[in-house]
Design a protein around this motif. Structure first.
Motif, PDB file in Angstrom:
ATOM      1  N   PRO A  17     -15.391  17.225 -33.013  1.00  0.00           N
ATOM      2  CA  PRO A  17     -16.793  16.994 -32.650  1.00  0.00           C
ATOM      3  C   PRO A  17     -16.889  15.946 -31.550  1.00  0.00           C
ATOM      4  N   ILE A  18     -17.656  16.235 -30.506  1.00  0.00           N
ATOM      5  CA  ILE A  18     -17.814  15.304 -29.386  1.00  0.00           C
ATOM      6  C   ILE A  18     -19.027  14.414 -29.652  1.00  0.00           C
ATOM      7  N   SER A  19     -18.853  13.136 -29.422  1.00  0.00           N
ATOM      8  CA  SER A  19     -19.909  12.156 -29.703  1.00  0.00           C
ATOM      9  C   SER A  19     -20.909  12.087 -28.555  1.00  0.00           C
ATOM     10  N   THR A 247     -15.047  14.618 -23.868  1.00  0.00           N
ATOM     11  CA  THR A 247     -14.797  16.067 -23.816  1.00  0.00           C
ATOM     12  C   THR A 247     -13.563  16.366 -22.960  1.00  0.00           C
ATOM     13  N   GLY A 248     -13.557  15.815 -21.761  1.00  0.00           N
ATOM     14  CA  GLY A 248     -12.443  16.070 -20.844  1.00  0.00           C
ATOM     15  C   GLY A 248     -11.134  15.507 -21.377  1.00  0.00           C
ATOM     16  N   ILE A 275     -12.938  20.556 -15.552  1.00  0.00           N
ATOM     17  CA  ILE A 275     -12.551  21.808 -16.246  1.00  0.00           C
ATOM     18  C   ILE A 275     -11.737  22.689 -15.296  1.00  0.00           C
ATOM     19  N   GLU A 276     -12.186  22.746 -14.050  1.00  0.00           N
ATOM     20  CA  GLU A 276     -11.474  23.543 -13.054  1.00  0.00           C
ATOM     21  C   GLU A 276     -10.030  23.044 -12.905  1.00  0.00           C
ATOM     22  N   ALA A 277      -9.874  21.728 -12.876  1.00  0.00           N
ATOM     23  CA  ALA A 277      -8.527  21.148 -12.732  1.00  0.00           C
ATOM     24  C   ALA A 277      -7.670  21.470 -13.967  1.00  0.00           C
ATOM     25  N   PHE A 314     -14.339  14.907  -9.182  1.00  0.00           N
ATOM     26  CA  PHE A 314     -13.508  14.615 -10.354  1.00  0.00           C
ATOM     27  C   PHE A 314     -13.763  13.169 -10.800  1.00  0.00           C
ATOM     28  N   PRO A 315     -14.122  12.949 -12.075  1.00  0.00           N
ATOM     29  CA  PRO A 315     -14.510  11.597 -12.503  1.00  0.00           C
ATOM     30  C   PRO A 315     -13.345  10.615 -12.579  1.00  0.00           C
ATOM     31  N   THR A 316     -13.571   9.436 -12.067  1.00  0.00           N
ATOM     32  CA  THR A 316     -12.543   8.390 -12.170  1.00  0.00           C
ATOM     33  C   THR A 316     -12.203   8.087 -13.632  1.00  0.00           C
ATOM     34  N   ASP A 317     -13.171   8.286 -14.515  1.00  0.00           N
ATOM     35  CA  ASP A 317     -12.923   8.000 -15.934  1.00  0.00           C
ATOM     36  C   ASP A 317     -11.993   9.016 -16.599  1.00  0.00           C
ATOM     37  N   LEU A 318     -11.624  10.078 -15.876  1.00  0.00           N
ATOM     38  CA  LEU A 318     -10.639  11.024 -16.424  1.00  0.00           C
ATOM     39  C   LEU A 318      -9.329  11.001 -15.628  1.00  0.00           C
ATOM     40  N   GLN A 319      -9.255  10.102 -14.672  1.00  0.00           N
ATOM     41  CA  GLN A 319      -8.071  10.067 -13.798  1.00  0.00           C
ATOM     42  C   GLN A 319      -6.785   9.750 -14.568  1.00  0.00           C
TER      43      GLN A 319
END
Ligand code: UD1
Length: 430
Positions: A17-19, A247-248, A275-277, A314-319
């Motif tokens: 479950p995603i918060s 999520t990512g 998601i594409e990446a 692309f978000p820096t928070d997922l780098q």
């Protein structure tokens, strides 16, 4: 200090479950300072940063009532929190509180708009770069405020009669400065037009909530936002949008370990670029009823180059997490960070697990390895720490992540969510 022990090698299978989004919840909570009525937020994640901000808002006179601590049927754990600021008790945000979390600096917007003045300590937060506040100063100055730095604090004062609507174009995209301008301009006299505004979904979420409170904001989600000032705002009830970074992160974890996981309560359109990446890296990602399904193939990860950018990039928070994934790719990939200058502290920790990464300026070159081996590693900031968890899940043997208080700032019940999907992850409290 707590540590997290991971025994890698298991595929992930099940439902996570995603918060609610931390980065949406924080500005929404701060918006409660704009009204004497009650702002009710649903789907508020239970995180150290949220608890920290609750303390800070309490200092300004916000009464807070929490309910919904129980676990829901689907395993989610969202809370509904009521915020009521009948009168502002204190317009000073002290160093001891603001230094722990950068977002708490954002109280400057509503305090200035509602009370005509604010004294706010210069911020702290993750050690990922210098993170200046010049854009906040320029933006609020454009609305007529006098801004002065004194002894580590910013003293802000609105003109007699309150802030005045204006046209202002940011020289650089800033999420926080856009949030602050939305809040401040909502109670200004006349119309404000913000150019080069941040387009992040969390900005749209804040604008939607402010509009439900009676604000007149249009254009959120585009680079030009128009705010017609109103004299007062009322209470509202608003649901915090799902956390696209969480999520990512889990999608990348599944791509890394292999398996089949449904991320429930989230929305694929919040993170198209990431998601594409992930798809290009070889995982199957699809929208399903109420969430996203990710099927990972573990050993068949393809190298993908990414560059971090403001939304919709692309978000820096997922780098850091994506770099974790790329450590096991078949070939060489490049990760370029353009938002924060010092956001590569996970590189040396990933290297402890056997990753082959070389840094050149703002670009990391990652040569995929066939296997990672568990090791003791140290969390250095919020997103870096979770990249170590992801890598640990795919590593052979035991990985011990220390300084997990960074993780607790942004990931709700991480060990439990992963354990339920078959991972071996446990928290060790010393
Ligand atoms: C928010 C997010 C953070 C995310 C970041 C970028 C929250 C609580 N945090 O942080 O997770 O990594 O957006 O997506 O939502 N800058 C200036 N001057 C300023 C303000 C910012 O130069 O006055 C620079 C920063 O140093 C950085 C860039 O602008 O290089 C973007 O920062 P910003 O969007 O403001 O990040 P935050 O809002 O702090």
């Amino acid at each position: 200090m707590d540590r997290i022990r991971i025994v890698g090698g298991n595929a992930l299978n099940g439902i996570i479950p995603i918060s609610g989004a931390k980065n949406a919840a924080l500005p929404l909570m701060i918006a409660s300072l704009l009204t004497s009525d009650t702002l009710t937020l649903e789907n508020v994640p239970h995180l150290a940063d949220v608890e920290g901000l609750i303390r800070i808002l309490g200092n300004h006179g916000v009464d807070i009532a929490v309910n919904g601590r129980r676990e829901h049927q689907d395993g989610s754990y969202s809370r509904t929190v009521h915020f009521t600021c009948r009168t502002v008790a204190d317009t000073t945000a002290p160093y001891e509180l603001v230094s722990k979390m950068r977002a708490s600096f954002w109280v400057i917007g509503p305090l200035l708009a509602r009370e005509g003045q604010a004294r706010v300590s210069l911020p702290g937060g993750c050690a990922i770069g210098t993170r200046p506040v010049d854009l906040f100063i320029e933006g609020l100055t454009a609305l007529g405020a006098e801004m002065e730095i004194d002894g580590g604090y910013i003293n802000a004062k609105a003109p007699k009669g309150g802030l005045i609507g204006a046209r202002y174009t940011f020289p650089k995209v800033s999420v926080g400065a856009t949030h602050v301008m939305l809040m401040a301009a909502s109670l200004a006299r006349g119309t404000t037009v913000i150019g080069n505004a941040a387009r992040e979904p969390e900005v749209v979420d804040l604008a939607n909530c402010l509009n439900a409170m009676g604000a007149k904001i249009s254009g959120a989600g585009t680079s030009t936002i128009t705010i017609e000032g109103v004299t007062s705002l009322s209470g509202a009830r608003h649901r915090v949008l799902p956390d696209r970074i969480e999520t990512g992160t889990y999608a990348m974890a599944v791509a890394m370990t292999g398996g089949d996981v449904t991320l429930s309560g989230t929305d694929i359109t919040l993170l198209d670029t990431a998601i594409e990446a992930i798809r290009r890296a070889g995982a199957e990602v699809s929208a399903v009823d109420g969430g996203i399904r990710v099927i990972g193939h573990g050993d068949a990860i393809r190298p993908v180059d990414i560059v971090t950018e403001p939304f919709p990039g692309f978000p820096t928070d997922l780098q850091a997490q994506f770099m974790g994934l790329m450590t096991r790719a078949h070939g060489v990939s490049h990760v370029t960070e353009t938002i924060f200058e010092n956001r590569f502290m996970h590189v040396q920790e990933l290297a402890r697990l056997g990753a082959k990464i070389t840094l050149s300026g703002q670009t990391a070159r990652i040569e995929g390895v066939t296997r990672l081996r568990g090791a003791p590693v140290m969390a250095t900031d919020l997103r870096a720490s979770v990249s170590l968890v992801i890598a640990g899940l795919a590593a052979e043997g035991e990985t011990m992540v220390s300084r997990v208080y960074h993780l607790d700032r942004g990931f709700e019940r991480l060990e439990e969510k992963l354990t339920r999907c078959g991972a071996i992850v446990e928290r060790i409290s010393d």
